[in-house]
Design a protein around this motif. Structure first.
Motif, PDB file in Angstrom:
ATOM      1  N   TYR A  62       0.836  -1.208   0.000  1.00  0.00           N
ATOM      2  CA  TYR A  62       0.000   0.000   0.000  1.00  0.00           C
ATOM      3  C   TYR A  62       0.870   1.256   0.000  1.00  0.00           C
ATOM      4  N   ARG A  64       3.766   1.629  -1.104  1.00  0.00           N
ATOM      5  CA  ARG A  64       4.480   1.799  -2.376  1.00  0.00           C
ATOM      6  C   ARG A  64       3.658   2.646  -3.362  1.00  0.00           C
ATOM      7  N   TYR A  65       2.338   2.509  -3.287  1.00  0.00           N
ATOM      8  CA  TYR A  65       1.483   3.168  -4.278  1.00  0.00           C
ATOM      9  C   TYR A  65       0.766   4.412  -3.764  1.00  0.00           C
ATOM     10  N   LYS A  66       0.698   4.606  -2.472  1.00  0.00           N
ATOM     11  CA  LYS A  66      -0.070   5.737  -1.945  1.00  0.00           C
ATOM     12  C   LYS A  66       0.627   7.063  -2.239  1.00  0.00           C
ATOM     13  N   ILE A  73      -4.376   5.871  -2.319  1.00  0.00           N
ATOM     14  CA  ILE A  73      -3.790   5.596  -3.638  1.00  0.00           C
ATOM     15  C   ILE A  73      -4.638   6.339  -4.655  1.00  0.00           C
ATOM     16  N   GLU A  76      -1.981   8.260 -10.057  1.00  0.00           N
ATOM     17  CA  GLU A  76      -0.595   7.862 -10.353  1.00  0.00           C
ATOM     18  C   GLU A  76      -0.267   6.512  -9.729  1.00  0.00           C
ATOM     19  N   GLY A  77      -0.723   6.315  -8.486  1.00  0.00           N
ATOM     20  CA  GLY A  77      -0.465   5.043  -7.813  1.00  0.00           C
ATOM     21  C   GLY A  77      -1.177   3.884  -8.487  1.00  0.00           C
ATOM     22  N   GLN A  80       0.727   2.970 -11.607  1.00  0.00           N
ATOM     23  CA  GLN A  80       1.924   2.178 -11.303  1.00  0.00           C
ATOM     24  C   GLN A  80       1.550   0.760 -10.894  1.00  0.00           C
ATOM     25  N   PHE A  81       0.457   0.641 -10.152  1.00  0.00           N
ATOM     26  CA  PHE A  81      -0.071  -0.665  -9.751  1.00  0.00           C
ATOM     27  C   PHE A  81      -0.363  -1.511 -10.996  1.00  0.00           C
ATOM     28  N   ASP A  84       2.921  -2.555 -12.718  1.00  0.00           N
ATOM     29  CA  ASP A  84       3.566  -3.659 -12.002  1.00  0.00           C
ATOM     30  C   ASP A  84       2.830  -4.981 -12.227  1.00  0.00           C
TER      31      ASP A  84
END
Length: 250
Positions: A62, A64-66, A73, A76-77, A80-81, A84
């Motif tokens: 969490y 990593r993306y928030k 999130i 942008e998050g 990226q999610f 990945d």
């Protein structure tokens, strides 16, 4: 036991006593339900896979993306999610994942939605979630789950504060959902709305279309002109017959 306020410690102990679960699982269930004991019991019994996820890994994922300055999130998050996960943000599997997360808004996940959703799926890493993508995508083929996902999509996709779904968004969602169900009239429906309606879509219209798709065959042989369909669906049938796309046998 973790450093918790006394009330929270008592809830963890009570949860462990009643369910026989470990402290780790008790914490997962309580956090996923915002520390409501009844909600935690529901979560635990509805998600037997909870014990296979690691809360610390989920928290790290969490974080990593928030957003750096907001505990959520955002676009942008989410982007990226998706990167990945190696999926297009418009892939229907993202709608299925959002449904599991009970996400309130498209392209946004709260901490509780994100962590609780991945717990309900039974994963605690991107790699494990990627392995689950085929089975998540296949859930659309289940009639009961499709209905739930379809109904979820209306509120998820609409603008905040709006009761209706913008026509452009509704058309995109219908194309996405019915591409999986192979409804042969989907293109005619979208064209009809753009030509004749050109307004936002109400929840009633959204819900009734699914009933129409599920109960009326594409040749309209079992369509009853005296039935209690919304006016928009009756107009759609007229549009189909007037333009010769379908001929109703009297």
């Amino acid at each position: 036991m973790h450093k918790l306020a006394r009330g929270s410690r008592d809830k963890v102990q009570q949860f462990m006593t009643i369910t026989g679960a470990s402290e780790k699982v008790a914490l997962q269930a309580l956090k996923a339900s915002d520390w409501h004991l009844e909600g935690a019991f529901d979560f635990f019994y509805n998600h037997p896979q909870i014990s296979v996820t690691n809360t610390r890994h989920l928290e790290e994922l969490y974080n990593r993306y928030k957003e750096p300055d907001v505990d959520m999130i955002m676009v942008e998050g989410v982007s990226q999610f998706c990167t990945d996960l190696q999926v297009d943000p418009q892939d229907i599997v993202m709608l299925v994942i959002s449904w599991h997360m009970k996400a309130a808004t498209m392209c946004e996940f709260t901490r509780q939605e994100f962590i609780g959703g991945l717990q309900s799926i039974g994963v605690d890493s991107i790699e494990k979630l990627h392995e689950k993508l085929p089975s998540l995508r296949a859930e659309i083929k289940d009639d009961h789950k499709f209905r739930e996902i379809y109904n979820f999509a209306f509120a998820w996709a609409r603008e905040k504060g709006q009761k209706s779904l913008s026509l452009e968004t509704a058309l995109g969602m219908w194309q996405l959902l019915f591409a999986e169900r192979h409804w042969p009239l989907i293109d005619h429906w979208c064209e009809f709305l753009q030509v004749r309606h050109n307004k936002a879509i109400s929840r009633d219209t959204w819900s009734q279309l699914l009933e129409f798709v599920k109960t009326i065959d594409p040749q309209l042989s079992n369509y009853d002109e005296e039935g209690a369909w919304p006016y928009l669906i009756d107009e759609f049938v007229e549009y189909l017959t007037e333009n010769g796309f379908v001929q109703i046998r009297k």
